[in-house]
Design an enzyme around this catalytic site. Structure first.
Site, PDB file in Angstrom:
ATOM      1  N   HIS A 147       0.835  -1.211   0.000  1.00 41.83           N
ATOM      2  CA  HIS A 147       0.000   0.000   0.000  1.00 41.83           C
ATOM      3  C   HIS A 147       0.862   1.251   0.000  1.00 41.83           C
ATOM      4  CE1 HIS A 147      -3.870  -1.851   0.162  1.00 41.83           C
ATOM      5  NE2 HIS A 147      -3.414  -2.710   1.040  1.00 41.83           N
ATOM      6  N   ASP A 184      -2.209  -8.748  -8.073  1.00 46.12           N
ATOM      7  CA  ASP A 184      -2.808 -10.015  -7.639  1.00 46.12           C
ATOM      8  C   ASP A 184      -2.210 -11.197  -8.379  1.00 46.12           C
ATOM      9  OD1 ASP A 184      -4.642  -9.641  -5.499  1.00 46.12           O
ATOM     10  OD2 ASP A 184      -5.835  -8.407  -6.842  1.00 46.12           O
ATOM     11  N   GLU A 239      -5.753 -11.960 -13.163  1.00 47.39           N
ATOM     12  CA  GLU A 239      -5.148 -11.812 -11.827  1.00 47.39           C
ATOM     13  C   GLU A 239      -4.878 -13.174 -11.196  1.00 47.39           C
ATOM     14  OE1 GLU A 239      -6.606  -7.935  -9.882  1.00 47.39           O
ATOM     15  OE2 GLU A 239      -8.420  -9.051 -10.332  1.00 47.39           O
ATOM     16  N   CYS A 253      -2.353  -3.370 -15.956  1.00 45.56           N
ATOM     17  CA  CYS A 253      -2.835  -2.271 -15.111  1.00 45.56           C
ATOM     18  C   CYS A 253      -2.374  -2.421 -13.669  1.00 45.56           C
ATOM     19  CB  CYS A 253      -4.354  -2.152 -15.177  1.00 45.56           C
ATOM     20  SG  CYS A 253      -5.199  -3.556 -14.445  1.00 45.56           S
ATOM     21  N   ARG A 293     -10.954   2.077 -10.519  1.00 46.02           N
ATOM     22  CA  ARG A 293     -11.295   1.223  -9.369  1.00 46.02           C
ATOM     23  C   ARG A 293     -12.557   1.801  -8.738  1.00 46.02           C
ATOM     24  NH1 ARG A 293      -5.289   1.211  -8.325  1.00 46.02           N
ATOM     25  NH2 ARG A 293      -4.629  -0.963  -8.280  1.00 46.02           N
TER      26      ARG A 293
HETATM   27  C1  PEP Z   1      -3.962  -5.804  -9.567  1.00 48.55           C
HETATM   28  O1  PEP Z   1      -4.281  -6.747  -8.831  1.00 48.55           O
HETATM   29  O2  PEP Z   1      -2.870  -5.744 -10.182  1.00 48.55           O
HETATM   30  C2  PEP Z   1      -4.876  -4.677  -9.760  1.00 48.55           C
HETATM   31  C3  PEP Z   1      -4.634  -3.732 -10.647  1.00 48.55           C
HETATM   32  O3  PEP Z   1      -5.961  -4.626  -8.936  1.00 48.55           O
HETATM   33  P1  PEP Z   1      -5.901  -4.135  -7.412  1.00 48.55           P
HETATM   34  O4  PEP Z   1      -4.532  -3.652  -7.107  1.00 48.55           O
HETATM   35  O5  PEP Z   1      -6.951  -3.093  -7.279  1.00 48.55           O
HETATM   36  O6  PEP Z   1      -6.249  -5.413  -6.693  1.00 48.55           O
HETATM   37 MG    MG Z   2      -6.313  -6.908  -8.184  1.00 51.25          MG
END
Ligand code: PEP
Ligand code: MG
Length: 545
Positions: free
Chosen positions: A185, A432, A408, A479, A283
């Protein structure tokens, strides 16, 4: 000049200034005999009232969606009459004010935990109230982000999403953490705010408060005890970097003109920043955060319309709700999952609550009808072709013609070709995908090496998706946070992805990195990275971006 520490640079840029560490929670003092229970009860009540007032003030100052509702709810908890009565009862039974607060809140905590569901998820808020009230009783600074009264470099073990509500990018010059990794984070927050950041930096927590440090978010270097010349040099270098990046505009392309769309990752219209070709990941969780009930179609449609209106004629890829795991949402009552990251999250929520997905798709479709933005929709956590086909059908049903799947889960990458038989595009969520490929919790800083998106196994999955996209003539983008790394971006392009989506503030660095490489360079770097035994070996790691 003092020592130099080294970590992983996760958000480029340089900054220098005095370091201040996150203030730790206060220790609860050992019980001592109470001579004046009335005065002690007063001390406890005053501390709780001060905490409530502070939380209310922070809620008023917080941006919408940045946890204001949680802060307000927390302020009400701190002022709860039952809690105050319980604290006073503890004092009457012979406890000092801090001990009484600790004990009364422990009882509340137990009750919340036994109740399960929404209340169990509020346990961390109760712990925070306890820490703040105990600190107030002892005359100590409140735990969390320090407030030295001037700009500073924030040093922490790691930052949790809850810490971000109190983080003011106007006062924090840079972030340095001992733990965390490229997908933590801290890294996501730093890139979104445009703050230089270094994570996994051993020794950072030993830097004394007020010691001047110079942080380089590209190289991962943290110079400790720098003099004013070094501080001035760092500022000048940063100004030059910003000027140089500001000079580069326009669509993403390699040195020989191969186009790579550069999109932004946003949570709301407020995150739009700079020159974007569109949005590659909207998001939508932010709309649902802090809510006890799902937002209605009208409210959702208005929020989507605001983003679409800001990007006339440009692509906006909306991701449907990705709740669960590290993004629990109170209104969904996720229940007691033994392993939430492997549970009902992302698109899987539609198995239990199909009406939530349906309402969201209808709201997106409504907003898209009155906009000129090119609206695409994608689902998170798709694992099978059947799931992707079901999602695409649901999108078309409400009049959303372009539906995609996020990759993911390794199963989706392995079946990329078949997925592209039923959806129009793929978007690889490397955060992910790393977590599930390496069986390494994305929030576990100690596993940062496994979560590194330069890992050859992860890159192989990216390459497989890109190859499937080329064969089907359909776009495949990235992404996840990997796309924001200016060293890795040319590698991803060399693997064959057609777009990169990242925190808008990361776009200029990535644009510059692509412009410095031909497509042949990118392919060479990609082949080298795929052939390497680990993420650190290939030259893209060591060469400057
Ligand atoms: C990811 O998992 O790479 C993604 C872009 O989604 P998030 O980070 O919102 O889980
Ligand atoms: Mg994700």
């Amino acid at each position: 000049m003092g020592e130099s520490l080294r970590g992983i640079g996760v958000s480029p840029g340089r900054a220098a200034g005095p370091a201040y560490r996150m203030t730790p929670p206060p220790p609860v003092p050992a019980p001592t005999p109470v001579t004046d229970p009335d005065a002690e009860a007063d001390r406890a009540a005053t501390a709780l009232a001060a905490v409530a007032a502070d939380l209310t003030r922070r809620a008023a100052a917080a941006a919408p969606g940045a946890g204001a509702e949680i802060l307000r709810a927390q302020a009400m908890m701190a002022q709860d009459a039952e809690l105050t009565a319980a604290v006073v009862a503890q004092v009457r039974s012979g406890c000092s004010a801090p001990v009484a607060i600790d004990r009364a809140l422990a009882v509340h905590r137990q009750a919340f935990q036994s109740a399960g569901g929404y209340l169990a998820e509020r346990v961390a808020d109760l712990d925070d109230i306890r820490d703040r009230a105990v600190a107030a009783c002892l005359g100590l600074p409140p735990p969390g982000i320090p407030d030295p009264g001037h700009p500073f470099v924030l040093v922490a073990r790691d930052l949790a999403p809850a810490d971000t509500a109190g983080l003011d990018p106007g006062r924090v010059l840079a972030l340095v953490t001992e733990d965390g990794g490229p997908t933590s984070h801290t890294a996501i927050l730093a890139r979104a705010a445009g703050l230089p950041a270094v994570v996994r930096c051993p020794g950072a927590l030993e830097i004394a408060d007020g010691v001047p440090v110079a942080v380089d978010g590209s190289t991962g270097e943290v110079a400790v005890g720098v003099d004013r010349h070094a501080i001035a040099a760092s500022r000048i270098a940063e100004q030059r970097r910003r000027r140089r990046l500001a000079a580069g505009q326009g669509p993403g392309r390699t040195a020989d003109g191969h186009p790579v769309a550069l999109y932004g990752n946003i949570g709301s219209a407020r995150d739009l920043h700079g020159d974007l070709e569109g949005v590659g990941l909207f998001r939508t969780e932010l709309l649902y955060l802090d809510r006890v009930d799902a937002p209605g179609r009208d409210e959702q449609a208005a929020a989507y319309a605001e983003v679409f209106a800001a990007l006339p004629g440009r692509r906006v890829i909306v991701r449907t709700l990705d709740a669960g795991a590290d993004k629990p949402l109170p209104f969904l009552d996720h229940g007691d999952e033994p392993n939430p990251a492997l549970g009902i999250r992302g698109l899987r929520l539609a198995r239990r609550r199909p009406e939530v997905l349906r309402a969201q798709l209808e709201a997106i479709a409504r907003a898209a009808r009155s906009a000129t933005a090119d609206v695409w929709v994608m689902a998170p956590m798709v694992a099978t072709v059947a799931e992707a086909a079901g999602f695409a059908a649901a999108c078309r049903d409400v009049g959303l013609p372009t539906a995609g799947a996020m990759v993911e889960v390794p199963a989706a990458a392995l079946r990329a070709r078949a997925l592209l038989g039923v959806v129009d595009f793929l978007s690889i969520g490397t955060n992910d995908l790393s977590q599930y490929t390496f069986a390494a919790d994305r929030q576990c800083g100690q596993l940062a090496d496994l979560l590194d998106p330069g890992q050859p196994a992860l890159l192989e999955l990216v390459a497989a998706c890109a190859a499937a996209g080329r064969a089907a003539g359909k776009p495949v983008g990235v992404c996840g946070e990997a796309a924001a790394d200016p060293r890795l971006a040319p590698v991803l392009v060399g693997l064959g992805v057609s777009s990169l989506s990242m925190a808008p503030r990361a776009v200029p660095e990535v644009r510059e990195a692509l412009a410095a490489h031909t497509l042949a360079d990118c392919r060479r770097l990609a082949a080298e990275a795929l052939a390497a035994d680990d993420a650190d070996a290939p030259s893209f790691r060591t060469n400057s971006p």
